[in-house]
Design a protein around this motif. Structure first.
Motif, short mmCIF file in Angstrom:
data_model
loop_
_atom_site.label_atom_id
_atom_site.label_comp_id
_atom_site.label_asym_id
_atom_site.label_seq_id
_atom_site.Cartn_x
_atom_site.Cartn_y
_atom_site.Cartn_z
N VAL A 1 0.86 -1.20 0.00
CA VAL A 1 0.00 0.00 0.00
C VAL A 1 0.89 1.25 0.00
O VAL A 1 0.64 2.19 -0.76
N VAL A 2 1.95 1.22 0.84
CA VAL A 2 2.84 2.39 0.94
C VAL A 2 3.54 2.64 -0.40
O VAL A 2 3.58 3.78 -0.89
N ILE A 3 4.06 1.56 -1.02
CA ILE A 3 4.71 1.71 -2.33
C ILE A 3 3.69 2.26 -3.34
O ILE A 3 3.98 3.18 -4.11
N GLY A 4 2.46 1.72 -3.31
CA GLY A 4 1.40 2.18 -4.22
C GLY A 4 1.10 3.66 -4.02
O GLY A 4 0.86 4.38 -4.98
N MET A 5 1.13 4.12 -2.74
CA MET A 5 0.84 5.53 -2.47
C MET A 5 1.95 6.44 -2.99
O MET A 5 1.69 7.55 -3.44
N VAL A 6 3.21 5.94 -2.94
CA VAL A 6 4.33 6.71 -3.52
C VAL A 6 4.10 6.83 -5.03
O VAL A 6 4.26 7.92 -5.61
N VAL A 7 3.69 5.72 -5.67
CA VAL A 7 3.42 5.73 -7.12
C VAL A 7 2.28 6.71 -7.42
O VAL A 7 2.38 7.51 -8.35
N LEU A 8 1.19 6.66 -6.62
CA LEU A 8 0.05 7.57 -6.86
C LEU A 8 0.48 9.03 -6.72
O LEU A 8 0.04 9.88 -7.50
N SER A 9 1.35 9.32 -5.74
CA SER A 9 1.84 10.70 -5.57
C SER A 9 2.57 11.15 -6.82
O SER A 9 2.42 12.30 -7.28
N ARG A 10 3.37 10.26 -7.39
CA ARG A 10 4.11 10.58 -8.62
C ARG A 10 3.11 10.84 -9.76
O ARG A 10 3.28 11.77 -10.54
N LEU A 11 2.04 10.04 -9.82
CA LEU A 11 1.05 10.20 -10.90
C LEU A 11 0.28 11.51 -10.76
O LEU A 11 -0.07 12.14 -11.75
N ILE A 12 0.02 11.92 -9.51
CA ILE A 12 -0.64 13.22 -9.29
C ILE A 12 0.24 14.32 -9.87
O ILE A 12 -0.22 15.20 -10.60
N PHE A 13 1.55 14.21 -9.58
CA PHE A 13 2.52 15.22 -10.06
C PHE A 13 2.57 15.22 -11.59
O PHE A 13 2.57 16.27 -12.22
N VAL A 14 2.61 14.02 -12.18
CA VAL A 14 2.74 13.88 -13.64
C VAL A 14 1.52 14.46 -14.36
O VAL A 14 1.64 15.10 -15.41
N THR A 15 0.31 14.23 -13.79
CA THR A 15 -0.92 14.64 -14.49
C THR A 15 -1.38 16.05 -14.09
O THR A 15 -2.35 16.55 -14.66
N ARG A 16 -0.68 16.67 -13.14
CA ARG A 16 -1.16 17.95 -12.59
C ARG A 16 -1.13 19.08 -13.64
O ARG A 16 -2.05 19.88 -13.71
N ARG A 17 -0.07 19.10 -14.45
CA ARG A 17 0.10 20.26 -15.34
C ARG A 17 -0.45 20.03 -16.74
O ARG A 17 -1.34 20.73 -17.18
N ALA A 18 0.10 18.99 -17.40
CA ALA A 18 -0.18 18.83 -18.83
C ALA A 18 -1.64 18.47 -19.07
O ALA A 18 -2.21 17.64 -18.37
N GLN A 19 -2.25 19.09 -20.08
CA GLN A 19 -3.62 18.73 -20.48
C GLN A 19 -3.61 17.39 -21.21
O GLN A 19 -4.41 16.53 -20.93
N GLU A 20 -2.66 17.26 -22.13
CA GLU A 20 -2.53 15.99 -22.86
C GLU A 20 -1.14 15.43 -22.64
O GLU A 20 -0.15 16.14 -22.85
N LEU A 21 -1.07 14.19 -22.21
CA LEU A 21 0.21 13.60 -21.86
C LEU A 21 0.79 12.82 -23.04
O LEU A 21 0.04 12.26 -23.84
N GLY A 22 2.13 12.77 -23.09
CA GLY A 22 2.80 11.99 -24.13
C GLY A 22 2.68 10.50 -23.85
O GLY A 22 2.23 10.10 -22.77
N PRO A 23 3.10 9.68 -24.84
CA PRO A 23 2.93 8.22 -24.69
C PRO A 23 3.62 7.64 -23.45
O PRO A 23 3.06 6.77 -22.78
#
Lengths: 89, 202
Positions: free
Chosen positions: B149-171
């Motif tokens: 769960v803890v590892i998954g939460m670190v991954v989710l935090s990274r995904l929040i950061f990745v999707t926060r800015r860009a409207q459309e994400l690269g592949p």
């Protein structure tokens, strides 16, 4: 049906299965344990399949990967139920 | 003239809907490997339970089934949030994805909080990993799962950061979201089985 709607319906199904299996788990009385164990494990692995097919998107995955996933669930169900039937004194 | 039949033949042999591996092959090796290790844990638990039915049934009644149910609902809800977020990202509409990943992260935090309450109660009552065979399994398996769960939460935090800015994400970022999502769903899937074995099976 939109994808969001399908995902939400799967979530409702998962919650319904969770509460049903919880009731079966809480309410089991003498003589019913063996059947309750089988049903509860069966529901858990069916929930796991819903998560795999809809949330992990295995429904659109190559057949080989789906066979491995379904095979895993089938083997886990069979082994757990067999252990329950054979080892229980 | 000759190219027309060739083209229609080409159309006929093309698969109707291209099947693709969700995420990438590597995440499936990790997920299925992890699930196989847990399958061995499940089987060992059931075997020990069969050998000591009275002791396991008595220890089972020390667990709070309602806390286990709350945690199941939290993880199932977090999985829905992640599935919706990944669907948004994959269809090029990632504006609400970071909020959905955030909601999933909050559910993960709730799961850990409930586990902390549950473990504290058990410790106060003198139930530890060394107090019985049942609790040895319980603390080891739910502890290893909590690590996931803890590892998954670190991954989710990274995904929040990745999707926060860009409207459309690269592949590559889309794949990162999909792979992170698959890992989080595995954490949910394993809990569903642990919940059944520890809280419901007597």
């Amino acid at each position: 049906m939109t994808v969001s709607r399908r995902l939400a319906l799967v979530w409702i199904g998962l919650l319904a299965l969770t509460f049903s299996s919880a009731v079966i788990g809480f309410e089991q009385r003498g003589g019913f344990e063996a059947q309750a164990t089988l049903i509860v494990i069966g529901i858990a692995l069916f929930k796991a399949r819903l998560i795999g097919m809809h949330y992990m998107d295995l429904r659109s995955a190559p057949v080989a990967l789906r066979i491995v996933f379904d095979g895993y669930l089938f083997v886990v169900f069979t082994v757990l139920v067999m252990i329950d039937l054979v080892v229980r004194p | 003239m000759s190219s027309a039949p060739a083209r229609s033949a080409e159309v006929l042999v093309r698969p109707p809907a291209a099947r693709r591996i969700p995420g990438e092959t590597g995440i499936w090796v990790l997920v299925l490997g992890d699930m196989s290790v847990f399958a061995l844990f499940f089987a060992t638990f059931m075997y020990s339970r069969g050998r000591n039915p009275q002791a396991f049934a008595a220890a089972h009644s020390d667990l709070s089934a309602s806390l286990g149910t709350i945690n199941t609902v939290l993880l199932l809800t977090s999985s829905l949030m992640v599935a919706l977020a990944v669907n948004d990202v994959m269809s090029g509409e990632s504006h609400r994805a970071s909020r959905l990943f955030g909601a999933a992260l909050a559910c993960g935090g709730g799961f850990i909080a409930v586990k902390a309450v549950e473990w504290t109660h058990l410790f106060i009552e003198g139930r530890t990993a060394t107090s019985s065979g049942y609790f040895q399994f319980y603390f080891m398996l739910t502890g290893i799962h909590l690590g996931h769960v803890v590892i998954g939460m670190v991954v989710l935090s990274r995904l929040i950061f990745v999707t926060r800015r860009a409207q459309e994400l690269g592949p590559s970022r889309r794949m990162l979201c999909e792979v992170g999502g698959i890992f989080w769903h595995m954490v949910d899937l394993l809990w569903v089985v642990l919940f059944a074995l520890f809280y419901l099976v007597r």
